[in-house]
Design an enzyme around this catalytic site. Sequence first.
Site, PDB file in Angstrom:
ATOM      1  N   LYS A 194     -39.527  -1.719  13.852  1.00 46.42           N
ATOM      2  CA  LYS A 194     -38.500  -2.301  14.881  1.00 46.42           C
ATOM      3  C   LYS A 194     -39.127  -3.568  15.604  1.00 46.42           C
ATOM      4  O   LYS A 194     -38.625  -4.717  15.854  1.00 46.42           O
ATOM      5  CB  LYS A 194     -38.073  -1.432  15.702  1.00 46.42           C
ATOM      6  CG  LYS A 194     -36.984  -0.472  15.028  1.00 46.42           C
ATOM      7  CD  LYS A 194     -36.391   0.455  16.282  1.00 46.42           C
ATOM      8  CE  LYS A 194     -34.980   1.150  15.650  1.00 46.42           C
ATOM      9  NZ  LYS A 194     -35.540   1.921  14.720  1.00 46.42           N
ATOM     10  N   GLU A 232     -31.855  -4.264  14.524  1.00 45.21           N
ATOM     11  CA  GLU A 232     -32.724  -3.678  13.232  1.00 45.21           C
ATOM     12  C   GLU A 232     -31.938  -4.054  11.859  1.00 45.21           C
ATOM     13  O   GLU A 232     -30.905  -4.249  11.938  1.00 45.21           O
ATOM     14  CB  GLU A 232     -32.738  -2.230  13.578  1.00 45.21           C
ATOM     15  CG  GLU A 232     -31.747  -1.436  13.326  1.00 45.21           C
ATOM     16  CD  GLU A 232     -32.212   0.079  13.498  1.00 45.21           C
ATOM     17  OE1 GLU A 232     -33.085   0.627  13.117  1.00 45.21           O
ATOM     18  OE2 GLU A 232     -31.585   0.850  14.127  1.00 45.21           O
ATOM     19  N   ASN A 252     -31.470  -1.829   8.241  1.00 39.14           N
ATOM     20  CA  ASN A 252     -31.634  -0.721   7.558  1.00 39.14           C
ATOM     21  C   ASN A 252     -31.774  -1.020   6.324  1.00 39.14           C
ATOM     22  O   ASN A 252     -30.792  -1.390   5.443  1.00 39.14           O
ATOM     23  CB  ASN A 252     -30.405   0.320   8.045  1.00 39.14           C
ATOM     24  CG  ASN A 252     -30.589   0.907   9.238  1.00 39.14           C
ATOM     25  OD1 ASN A 252     -31.584   1.363   9.799  1.00 39.14           O
ATOM     26  ND2 ASN A 252     -29.496   0.628  10.224  1.00 39.14           N
TER      27      ASN A 252
END
Length: 672
Positions: free
Chosen positions: A116, A292, A294
């Site tokens: 992250k 973020e 994924n």
Amino acid sequence: MFKKILIANRGEIACRVIKTARRMGIQTVAVYSDADAGALHVEMADEAVRLGPPPAAESYLLGDAIIAACKATGAEAVHPGYGFLSEREWFAKKLAEENIAFIGPPPNAIAAMGDKIESKKLAKAAGVNVVPGFVGEIEDTEHAVRIANEIGYPVMMKASAGGGGKGMRLAYSEKDVREGFEATKREGLSSFGDDRVFIEKFIVEPRHIEIQVLGDQHGNVLYLGERECSIQRRHQKVIEEAPSPFVTPEMRKAMGEQAVALAKAVGYYSAGTVELIVSGADTTGMGFYFLEMNTRLQVEHPVTECITGLDLVEQMIRVAAGEKLAFTQDDVKLSGWALESRVYAEDPYRNFLPSIGRLTRYAPPEETSGETTVRVDTGVVEGSEISMFYDPMIAKLITHAPTRIEAADLQVAALDRYRIDGIGHNIDFLSAVMQHQRFRDGRLTTGFIAEEYPDGFEGAPFTDEKRDDLIIAAAVINAITVQRAQFIEGQLNGHGAQFGPDWVIEIDRKPFRVHAEETSSGWTVTHTFEGGTHTHNVATEWEPGEPVFLADVDGRDVAVKLALKPVGYRMTVKGSAHNVRALTPRASALAGHMIEKIPPDLSKFLLCPMPGLVVSVSVAAGDTVEPGQALAVVEAMKMENILRAEKAAVVKSVNAKAGDSLAVDAIIMEFE
């Protein structure tokens, strides 16, 4: 195209991948731990290979064992699902070394987006809006306090390798940082093997919106609209939808183009999701910030499939096989509205505490397709066990309709027909949210649940219509049951006890007089209460023993779930559960003289609210505690739960210590 693929996962996502592979004519291999030997995904697959004992670290996280299973079965590719090994760079690399295709993005993209801290730096360089915060490594609690004070409260502390709501703490003050920083580190280490934490500004009126991207190995990357995932509890998504009621076409285009730019910057292909935090207070349409990326399929992917008509699992398989995307950005059209509810093994009536055990009854609603769709993605069947070793999600209920309100109403109707016994579940809560006016208005934030249910969940509001439905259901159920009993007794003894059509239906001990008579087309139910008398025509095929009462009441579909009690039923209608019984008028009059049993006083005990592991105990015998003071920490399903004092008291004795494994309601400590 591949002839055989292995699914390196379990539960509903493994079943989901198997369904698409089967439709594509691809054989499948399942893997399983000892806890999942009889699981649905094992039964569905063409072949199955045992990995090891129940803990994920000894089974589903064993990359070498999965590669060995590929070699033993001849699987040419691996679909990782989500969780477990889906975002592990080393696993994708090892597969490549063994000439086994990874049905996901390239290892370098996983590495770039998996951290992250580093991903925020890359996003900023790619021109993506980034939340203000500290993106370096934090040394200790004192360092965390200084950073939080500089950013300005509230702030969010997050485990760098976190996901799925784990390893996150919201801090409104320095006290919160001091109390939560170490817990965040521990959760990160326990769940992801990485205790690094970063801190960022918490966005006011936050909405969680994400963009689905899809790319191939030939440089083509598209965005497939957005999903709103703002209905969350403890940072864990509960309800998702597509599209978002907040996003305008201009905003969708801006977010989509930034997501594609980020994907291209890291050479991304396959399905992936760029998660954004959006300020509901922003009026410019550009108040969105990167959270973020994924690098995998998301739990909520079905809502995107519903509104685009695409099968994302199929697209992932085709991309992994080297095919080009067969459509362009201009071909992506959004149609209708889709909602997804996550059915969890948790008890909303007990502060959403995790629940484990066997599904003694499991009957999902019937799936439908056409102008409207009801879809159930699940990995369990009746008799399956919900284990403490894995995620508590039982299933996903997806509905798709022309409008958002129609999709929500379809959810309520389907939830009414969803029957789960043996464990706690959140079906009543999901139904209540779907009926909540703020939800229906689309006024969502990630604080919705905390704001609308500050004192916990006690069931959906009990309206006059729900009251009438329970009265009608109870009257007809009682009439049918008595009718059958009279017939059986008459067959055995030559005569049966005689009961008239007049009864008293008690709902939570409140009486309502009813008159129920059978007609040529069903039943006529007349009930009297303050304000008047109502008569209803009821048509039903319900038979004694069926767990759901389905009926046409005055041309309206009614569904009431039944759970048999020693006397009467526990009946649930649209998320509102009540104790209901039918009595003769005489029995009802006498019942008023019965003494009600008073439950024992447990206020002097701190009870373990769920099966779990004691992480720490903060007090000792003789200590004086204040309201809100942390007393103990219990871990369940990889989440730490802080147990606090409800009032000022003196600790009389402590019955548990760190490392103890406790059952639900086990005594942790007693107060004087």
